[in-house]
Write a protein that holds these residues in place. Structure first.
Motif, PDB file in Angstrom:
ATOM      1  N   PHE A   1      -9.929  11.337 -13.361  1.00 54.87           N
ATOM      2  CA  PHE A   1     -10.861  10.255 -13.047  1.00 54.87           C
ATOM      3  C   PHE A   1     -10.129   9.005 -12.563  1.00 54.87           C
ATOM      4  N   GLY A   2      -8.937   8.743 -13.109  1.00 56.70           N
ATOM      5  CA  GLY A   2      -8.224   7.534 -12.732  1.00 56.70           C
ATOM      6  C   GLY A   2      -7.531   7.622 -11.389  1.00 56.70           C
ATOM      7  N   LEU A   3      -6.744   8.673 -11.172  1.00 61.00           N
ATOM      8  CA  LEU A   3      -5.952   8.771  -9.948  1.00 61.00           C
ATOM      9  C   LEU A   3      -6.796   9.020  -8.706  1.00 61.00           C
ATOM     10  N   CYS A   4      -7.944   9.679  -8.844  1.00 59.56           N
ATOM     11  CA  CYS A   4      -8.696  10.122  -7.663  1.00 59.56           C
ATOM     12  C   CYS A   4      -9.207   8.968  -6.818  1.00 59.56           C
ATOM     13  N   VAL A   5      -9.398   7.775  -7.405  1.00 64.14           N
ATOM     14  CA  VAL A   5      -9.954   6.664  -6.630  1.00 64.14           C
ATOM     15  C   VAL A   5      -8.875   5.888  -5.885  1.00 64.14           C
ATOM     16  N   ILE A   6      -7.609   6.065  -6.265  1.00 64.62           N
ATOM     17  CA  ILE A   6      -6.565   5.208  -5.715  1.00 64.62           C
ATOM     18  C   ILE A   6      -6.228   5.568  -4.275  1.00 64.62           C
ATOM     19  N   VAL A   7      -5.967   6.849  -4.010  1.00 70.74           N
ATOM     20  CA  VAL A   7      -5.511   7.243  -2.680  1.00 70.74           C
ATOM     21  C   VAL A   7      -6.557   6.976  -1.589  1.00 70.74           C
TER      22      VAL A   7
ATOM     23  N   LEU B   1       0.831  -1.205   0.000  1.00 66.48           N
ATOM     24  CA  LEU B   1       0.000   0.000   0.000  1.00 66.48           C
ATOM     25  C   LEU B   1       0.869   1.260   0.000  1.00 66.48           C
ATOM     26  N   CYS B   2       2.017   1.206   0.677  1.00 69.48           N
ATOM     27  CA  CYS B   2       2.936   2.347   0.668  1.00 69.48           C
ATOM     28  C   CYS B   2       3.453   2.619  -0.743  1.00 69.48           C
ATOM     29  N   LEU B   3       3.769   1.551  -1.479  1.00 71.07           N
ATOM     30  CA  LEU B   3       4.229   1.715  -2.855  1.00 71.07           C
ATOM     31  C   LEU B   3       3.122   2.301  -3.734  1.00 71.07           C
ATOM     32  N   VAL B   4       1.909   1.788  -3.562  1.00 71.34           N
ATOM     33  CA  VAL B   4       0.782   2.317  -4.339  1.00 71.34           C
ATOM     34  C   VAL B   4       0.577   3.802  -4.036  1.00 71.34           C
ATOM     35  N   MET B   5       0.668   4.182  -2.755  1.00 68.43           N
ATOM     36  CA  MET B   5       0.516   5.588  -2.383  1.00 68.43           C
ATOM     37  C   MET B   5       1.578   6.437  -3.067  1.00 68.43           C
ATOM     38  N   SER B   6       2.818   5.964  -3.068  1.00 64.90           N
ATOM     39  CA  SER B   6       3.898   6.712  -3.726  1.00 64.90           C
ATOM     40  C   SER B   6       3.640   6.841  -5.219  1.00 64.90           C
ATOM     41  N   PHE B   7       3.236   5.754  -5.871  1.00 63.51           N
ATOM     42  CA  PHE B   7       2.982   5.796  -7.310  1.00 63.51           C
ATOM     43  C   PHE B   7       1.870   6.793  -7.628  1.00 63.51           C
ATOM     44  N   ALA B   8       0.804   6.765  -6.814  1.00 67.35           N
ATOM     45  CA  ALA B   8      -0.322   7.669  -7.060  1.00 67.35           C
ATOM     46  C   ALA B   8       0.102   9.124  -6.923  1.00 67.35           C
ATOM     47  N   TYR B   9       0.912   9.414  -5.909  1.00 67.52           N
ATOM     48  CA  TYR B   9       1.314  10.807  -5.709  1.00 67.52           C
ATOM     49  C   TYR B   9       2.409  11.245  -6.673  1.00 67.52           C
ATOM     50  N   ILE B  10       3.181  10.312  -7.219  1.00 70.10           N
ATOM     51  CA  ILE B  10       4.076  10.678  -8.320  1.00 70.10           C
ATOM     52  C   ILE B  10       3.243  11.163  -9.500  1.00 70.10           C
ATOM     53  N   GLY B  11       2.160  10.437  -9.796  1.00 68.17           N
ATOM     54  CA  GLY B  11       1.256  10.878 -10.857  1.00 68.17           C
ATOM     55  C   GLY B  11       0.605  12.204 -10.542  1.00 68.17           C
ATOM     56  N   ASP B  12       0.135  12.354  -9.301  1.00 73.07           N
ATOM     57  CA  ASP B  12      -0.543  13.588  -8.905  1.00 73.07           C
ATOM     58  C   ASP B  12       0.414  14.781  -8.957  1.00 73.07           C
ATOM     59  N   SER B  13       1.639  14.589  -8.467  1.00 69.30           N
ATOM     60  CA  SER B  13       2.594  15.706  -8.472  1.00 69.30           C
ATOM     61  C   SER B  13       3.012  16.078  -9.890  1.00 69.30           C
TER      62      SER B  13
ATOM     63  N   VAL C   1     -12.167  -1.405  -8.674  1.00 72.66           N
ATOM     64  CA  VAL C   1     -12.133   0.052  -8.832  1.00 72.66           C
ATOM     65  C   VAL C   1     -10.693   0.544  -8.928  1.00 72.66           C
ATOM     66  N   VAL C   2      -9.807   0.008  -8.091  1.00 72.47           N
ATOM     67  CA  VAL C   2      -8.397   0.421  -8.139  1.00 72.47           C
ATOM     68  C   VAL C   2      -7.759   0.004  -9.459  1.00 72.47           C
ATOM     69  N   ARG C   3      -8.069  -1.213  -9.915  1.00 73.74           N
ATOM     70  CA  ARG C   3      -7.541  -1.637 -11.211  1.00 73.74           C
ATOM     71  C   ARG C   3      -8.045  -0.743 -12.339  1.00 73.74           C
ATOM     72  N   GLY C   4      -9.337  -0.445 -12.336  1.00 74.91           N
ATOM     73  CA  GLY C   4      -9.886   0.424 -13.368  1.00 74.91           C
ATOM     74  C   GLY C   4      -9.288   1.814 -13.324  1.00 74.91           C
ATOM     75  N   GLY C   5      -9.119   2.364 -12.111  1.00 76.92           N
ATOM     76  CA  GLY C   5      -8.515   3.679 -11.978  1.00 76.92           C
ATOM     77  C   GLY C   5      -7.078   3.703 -12.458  1.00 76.92           C
ATOM     78  N   SER C   6      -6.332   2.638 -12.168  1.00 75.83           N
ATOM     79  CA  SER C   6      -4.939   2.563 -12.606  1.00 75.83           C
ATOM     80  C   SER C   6      -4.838   2.531 -14.131  1.00 75.83           C
ATOM     81  N   LEU C   7      -5.696   1.730 -14.758  1.00 68.70           N
ATOM     82  CA  LEU C   7      -5.675   1.651 -16.227  1.00 68.70           C
ATOM     83  C   LEU C   7      -6.074   2.983 -16.852  1.00 68.70           C
ATOM     84  N   LEU C   8      -7.085   3.643 -16.281  1.00 64.93           N
ATOM     85  CA  LEU C   8      -7.533   4.925 -16.817  1.00 64.93           C
ATOM     86  C   LEU C   8      -6.454   5.990 -16.660  1.00 64.93           C
TER      87      LEU C   8
END
Length: 405
Positions: free
Chosen positions: A312-318, A216-228, A279-286
């Motif tokens: 739409f994709g990143l918002c569901v992950i965090v 989950l820590c890795l997923v959080m980092s990946f999501a915020y790399i995208g967000d930043s 939902v997380v898989r769909g958000g990641s693909l989007l």
């Protein structure tokens, strides 16, 4: 705590999230203008962008120590005005050291602000007995939309940074100070406050294991790399790479915040129907598709479509990452969420300079492929969000003891 006190506390904290959304959006959507005003080179810009999350992390760590002596509401009451004044300092300076000092203060204050806001949010959610944190983050998204819109207006009317920021600070600073009168920390029906939650070496769900939390820590980092990447580079990318105007360059972040708000409003329905893993898989693909569109976009409007997909994709992950940590360690959910939150700063710290360095050494189009690959890596860890679907208002939440609005 009375129901009225909880409602006032919730409204005042929502205002604080909204004000922070405005301030952050006004900063990141005017990065090209800040760069021009201070003559910051493309090579030096990533250093300035990286300094903010580094100092925010330091401010957040310091806040953990400070709240042992004073309440989080006190930290929030004084850190939010400091953020607004630092934003004004960014607009008012003329020398590079002026903006360096202003961004330094901004970063430290944002770290304290972020930590104290979420501490209050968690305690209020405990008092309500149901999930209300998404509402606070939706308020942040609304503030981001307002801030990006104000930035667009400033660019459209060719206003200086100072005159873009000054009216906003004049309005929001007094509002934040008045609203801070109603900050409150809720207690649950068991009479315990946030300082009592998870007390002891291990509760239901066992002791916190970083090995189990690591996916989950890795997923959080990946999501915020995208967000930043969106926050720090969308304006510059649209203007310098895709040939958009300065005023059009403020739009992608606005579009991103709108789609983030819509995704948060509708995402819980998708989780209830399909489960968190799907939902997380769909958000990641989007989100990965959005980065791909941005990377190959022939012009500004196609790039805008890519940033829409990203929102739409990143918002569901965090949010689902925090929820999964709570389910994984139900007896130590606060500790798990606190540790997980560190990785949002890691993501911001890595994402901004990584894209900047690759953009300078290679190309900014190619740099967009890196967050695309990292977001796709979330698929590898998607099972960490299950096996049971996350259902807000479902069995993992305490029954409602009172409806306080």
């Amino acid at each position: 705590m009375t129901d009225a006190g909880l409602r006032h506390g919730r409204a005042s904290l929502g205002l604080s999230f909204g004000v922070q959304g405005v301030a952050f959006a006004l900063l990141v959507t005017r990065i090209p203008a800040i760069q021009d005003q201070y003559g910051i080179s493309d090579g030096l810009l990533p250093v300035f962008l990286a300094a903010v999350p580094i100092l925010a992390g330091a401010g957040s760590v310091a806040t953990e120590k400070v709240v042992a002596r004073v309440r989080p509401g006190v930290v929030l009451r004084w850190s939010q005005p400091l953020v607004l004044l630092a934003l004004l300092g960014v607009g008012a300076g003329r020398e590079v050291w002026h903006v360096a000092v202003a961004l330094g203060v901004f970063g430290l204050a944002v770290g304290a602000l972020d930590a104290s806001m979420n501490m209050l949010g968690v305690s209020l959610q405990r008092a309500y007995g149901r999930s209300i944190m998404l509402g606070f983050h939706a308020a942040y998204s609304l503030g981001g939309i307002a801030g990006a819109s104000l930035a667009w207006a400033g660019a459209r009317w060719d206003l200086s940074l100072l005159w873009s920021y000054l009216p906003v600070v004049v309005v929001l600073l007094p509002a934040a100070l008045v609203g801070s009168r109603w900050y409150t920390e809720g207690k649950g029906p068991d009479g315990k406050g946030p300082e009592d939650v998870g007390a002891g070496p291990g509760g239901a769900g066992g002791a916190l294991s970083f090995r189990l939390l690591l996916p989950l820590c890795l997923v959080m980092s990946f999501a915020y790399i995208g967000d930043s990447t969106v926050s720090n580079w969308s304006a510059k990318y649209l203007q310098d790479v895709l040939g958009g105007s300065e005023q059009l360059a403020t739009v992608p972040y606005n579009v991103y915040m709108v789609t983030t708000l819509l995704g948060r409003a509708l995402g819980d329905l998708g989780v209830r129907r399909f489960g968190a893993v799907a939902v997380v898989r769909g958000g990641s693909l989007l989100a990965a598709g959005g980065f791909a569109v941005v990377a190959v976009a022939p012009g500004a409007w196609v790039g805008m479509f890519g940033f829409t997909m990203l929102g739409f994709g990143l918002c569901v992950i965090v949010p689902q990452t925090f929820a999964a940590a709570g389910r994984m360690f139900p007896g130590n959910s606060d500790a798990a969420v606190a540790r997980l939150n560190i990785f949002n700063y890691v993501g911001f710290l890595v994402g901004s300079p990584l894209v900047g360095a690759l953009g300078d050494a290679w190309s900014y189009r190619g740099a967009m492929l890196v967050p695309m690959v990292l977001v796709l890596a979330t698929l590898v860890y998607a099972r960490a969000f299950g096996p049971e679907p996350a259902r807000y208002g479902g069995g993992h939440e305490r029954p409602h003891t009172a409806d306080v609005g």
